[in-house]
Design a protein around this motif. Structure first.
Motif, PDB file in Angstrom:
ATOM      1  N   ILE A 151       0.834  -1.213   0.000  1.00  0.00           N
ATOM      2  CA  ILE A 151       0.000   0.000   0.000  1.00  0.00           C
ATOM      3  C   ILE A 151       0.866   1.259   0.000  1.00  0.00           C
ATOM      4  CG2 ILE A 151      -2.029  -1.123   0.980  1.00  0.00           C
ATOM      5  CD1 ILE A 151      -1.334   0.032   3.695  1.00  0.00           C
ATOM      6  N   ASN A 152       2.046   1.186   0.618  1.00  0.00           N
ATOM      7  CA  ASN A 152       2.947   2.337   0.562  1.00  0.00           C
ATOM      8  C   ASN A 152       3.455   2.574  -0.856  1.00  0.00           C
ATOM      9  OD1 ASN A 152       2.724   3.013   3.260  1.00  0.00           O
ATOM     10  ND2 ASN A 152       4.525   1.838   3.886  1.00  0.00           N
ATOM     11  N   ARG A 153       3.783   1.483  -1.562  1.00  0.00           N
ATOM     12  CA  ARG A 153       4.205   1.624  -2.961  1.00  0.00           C
ATOM     13  C   ARG A 153       3.068   2.207  -3.806  1.00  0.00           C
ATOM     14  NH1 ARG A 153       6.383  -3.494  -2.269  1.00  0.00           N
ATOM     15  NH2 ARG A 153       4.639  -4.409  -3.423  1.00  0.00           N
ATOM     16  N   TYR A 154       1.865   1.701  -3.565  1.00  0.00           N
ATOM     17  CA  TYR A 154       0.718   2.200  -4.333  1.00  0.00           C
ATOM     18  C   TYR A 154       0.516   3.693  -4.083  1.00  0.00           C
ATOM     19  CZ  TYR A 154      -4.013   3.087  -5.882  1.00  0.00           C
ATOM     20  OH  TYR A 154      -5.107   3.635  -6.507  1.00  0.00           O
ATOM     21  N   ALA A 155       0.585   4.095  -2.823  1.00  0.00           N
ATOM     22  CA  ALA A 155       0.387   5.513  -2.494  1.00  0.00           C
ATOM     23  C   ALA A 155       1.490   6.372  -3.106  1.00  0.00           C
ATOM     24  CB  ALA A 155       0.366   5.691  -0.976  1.00  0.00           C
ATOM     25  N   ARG A 156       2.710   5.883  -3.092  1.00  0.00           N
ATOM     26  CA  ARG A 156       3.829   6.638  -3.646  1.00  0.00           C
ATOM     27  C   ARG A 156       3.713   6.777  -5.165  1.00  0.00           C
ATOM     28  NH1 ARG A 156       7.844   3.227  -2.601  1.00  0.00           N
ATOM     29  NH2 ARG A 156       7.726   2.369  -4.716  1.00  0.00           N
ATOM     30  N   ASP A 157       3.343   5.691  -5.827  1.00  0.00           N
ATOM     31  CA  ASP A 157       3.293   5.707  -7.292  1.00  0.00           C
ATOM     32  C   ASP A 157       2.054   6.427  -7.828  1.00  0.00           C
ATOM     33  OD1 ASP A 157       5.624   4.265  -7.185  1.00  0.00           O
ATOM     34  OD2 ASP A 157       4.670   2.324  -7.583  1.00  0.00           O
TER      35      ASP A 157
ATOM     36  N   ARG B 100      -2.304   1.829   9.073  1.00  0.00           N
ATOM     37  CA  ARG B 100      -1.717   2.458   7.892  1.00  0.00           C
ATOM     38  C   ARG B 100      -2.713   2.474   6.735  1.00  0.00           C
ATOM     39  NH1 ARG B 100       0.523   6.459   5.511  1.00  0.00           N
ATOM     40  NH2 ARG B 100       1.781   5.929   3.666  1.00  0.00           N
ATOM     41  N   LEU B 101      -3.455   1.375   6.563  1.00  0.00           N
ATOM     42  CA  LEU B 101      -4.487   1.341   5.529  1.00  0.00           C
ATOM     43  C   LEU B 101      -5.507   2.450   5.755  1.00  0.00           C
ATOM     44  CD1 LEU B 101      -6.009  -0.096   3.156  1.00  0.00           C
ATOM     45  CD2 LEU B 101      -7.207  -1.398   4.934  1.00  0.00           C
TER      46      LEU B 101
ATOM     47  N   MET C 255      -4.945   8.142  -6.176  1.00  0.00           N
ATOM     48  CA  MET C 255      -5.337   6.914  -5.490  1.00  0.00           C
ATOM     49  C   MET C 255      -6.842   6.686  -5.592  1.00  0.00           C
ATOM     50  SD  MET C 255      -3.126   6.411  -1.990  1.00  0.00           S
ATOM     51  CE  MET C 255      -3.733   7.883  -1.165  1.00  0.00           C
ATOM     52  N   THR C 256      -7.217   5.418  -5.696  1.00  0.00           N
ATOM     53  CA  THR C 256      -8.623   5.015  -5.642  1.00  0.00           C
ATOM     54  C   THR C 256      -8.782   3.957  -4.575  1.00  0.00           C
ATOM     55  OG1 THR C 256      -8.383   3.202  -7.240  1.00  0.00           O
ATOM     56  CG2 THR C 256      -8.857   5.421  -8.132  1.00  0.00           C
ATOM     57  N   LEU C 257      -9.986   3.797  -4.084  1.00  0.00           N
ATOM     58  CA  LEU C 257     -10.237   2.743  -3.103  1.00  0.00           C
ATOM     59  C   LEU C 257      -9.945   1.369  -3.703  1.00  0.00           C
ATOM     60  CD1 LEU C 257     -13.519   3.991  -1.376  1.00  0.00           C
ATOM     61  CD2 LEU C 257     -11.224   3.924  -0.385  1.00  0.00           C
ATOM     62  N   GLU C 258     -10.345   1.186  -4.962  1.00  0.00           N
ATOM     63  CA  GLU C 258     -10.091  -0.104  -5.609  1.00  0.00           C
ATOM     64  C   GLU C 258      -8.599  -0.409  -5.666  1.00  0.00           C
ATOM     65  OE1 GLU C 258     -14.177   1.054  -6.889  1.00  0.00           O
ATOM     66  OE2 GLU C 258     -12.273   2.104  -6.683  1.00  0.00           O
ATOM     67  N   GLY C 259      -7.791   0.561  -6.057  1.00  0.00           N
ATOM     68  CA  GLY C 259      -6.355   0.346  -6.140  1.00  0.00           C
ATOM     69  C   GLY C 259      -5.732   0.089  -4.788  1.00  0.00           C
ATOM     70  N   LEU C 260      -6.193   0.813  -3.776  1.00  0.00           N
ATOM     71  CA  LEU C 260      -5.658   0.639  -2.429  1.00  0.00           C
ATOM     72  C   LEU C 260      -6.014  -0.732  -1.867  1.00  0.00           C
ATOM     73  CD1 LEU C 260      -4.113   1.998  -0.120  1.00  0.00           C
ATOM     74  CD2 LEU C 260      -6.306   2.918   0.682  1.00  0.00           C
ATOM     75  N   PHE C 261      -7.254  -1.144  -2.027  1.00  0.00           N
ATOM     76  CA  PHE C 261      -7.661  -2.458  -1.513  1.00  0.00           C
ATOM     77  C   PHE C 261      -7.019  -3.595  -2.291  1.00  0.00           C
ATOM     78  CE2 PHE C 261     -11.501  -0.155   0.249  1.00  0.00           C
ATOM     79  CZ  PHE C 261     -11.101  -0.292   1.567  1.00  0.00           C
TER      80      PHE C 261
END
Length: 246
Positions: A98-104, A165-166, A110-116
């Protein structure tokens, strides 16, 4: 992923089945401690904390009971060692994802779908490709999450940092969401996640075979969409009446 129960290459991977880990050949081998943990994990996942004795763990591992006490002490300490061993792998990988997703993605992307997707995919993949031990562990987490005696304390100790963190990142996507709504929404997701990873076969029977509880790829895809929609419904501006009225 670590070397522990490392999955086979993607091309050779097959869905893992729950089974009994191999017993230690002798008490003095270098992997005796891991053999004890494997045996305890298998038994705890099937019979629960209170349904397993140290003697049964020793017999399953092929070692003397005194050796189990030597390595782990009392049964609760053995249970904690079993729980921690994979919790570190599971949750560290989720936080990294999730940290990589938030950074990229950057906050605005960011979307909820991508985060989950980033948060949920690691445990599903470990259960799919990590070997029998990860099947046992998923079932153990499902049991522990629903245990009113010590489940709350155990889950809090090993899982809460990743969950917090989530929620921090969800707040960046939904800055108007109320804290009470976020925690109720995660509570519902947590129950769905652990029940699904437990692969109880309930879904198979309920659907008459239309759905398979062992189809974890599909399960994860559905859960990502379900969680995103659920958080929007519960935490969004149109979520309904205040918490005091629920």
């Amino acid at each position: 992923m670590t070397k522990l129960d490392a999955p086979a290459p993607e091309s050779a991977a097959a869905p893992a089945r729950r089974g009994r880990p191999s017993k230690a050949k002798a008490e003095g081998t270098a992997d005796t401690r891991e053999s004890i943990l494997d045996a305890a994990e298998d038994l705890f996942s099937k019979h629960g904390f209170y349904g397993v004795t140290i003697r049964e763990v020793a017999r399953e591992a092929g070692v003397d009971t005194a050796l189990v006490h030597y390595y782990f002490g009392a049964k609760r300490a053995l249970f904690d060692a079993v729980f921690l061993r994979r919790a570190e792998v599971w949750n560290n990988e989720r936080v990294d994802a999730i940290n990589r997703y938030a950074r990229d993605a950057e906050p605005d992307g960011m979307t909820l779908e991508g985060l989950f997707e980033a948060f949920l995919r690691p445990p599903f993949q470990w259960s799919l490709k990590g070997g029998p031990g990860w099947k046992h562990y998923a079932a153990l987490v499902a049991q522990t999450n629903a245990n009113p005696t010590f489940g709350g304390e155990t889950m809090a100790r090993y899982f809460d940092p990743a969950i917090r963190r989530l929620i921090e990142l969800i707040k960046q996507i939904m800055p108007e969401a109320r804290e009470v709504d976020l925690y109720w929404a995660y509570h519902n997701l947590s129950g769905a996640l652990t029940l699904t990873l437990g692969e109880t076969g309930r879904l198979d029977r309920l659907s008459g075979g239309l759905c398979r509880s062992g189809d974890l790829e599909s399960a994860c895809d559905y859960m990502v969409r379900f969680a995103a929609a659920g958080f929007r419904a519960v935490c969004g501006p149109e979520s309904g009446q205040p918490a005091s009225g629920r």
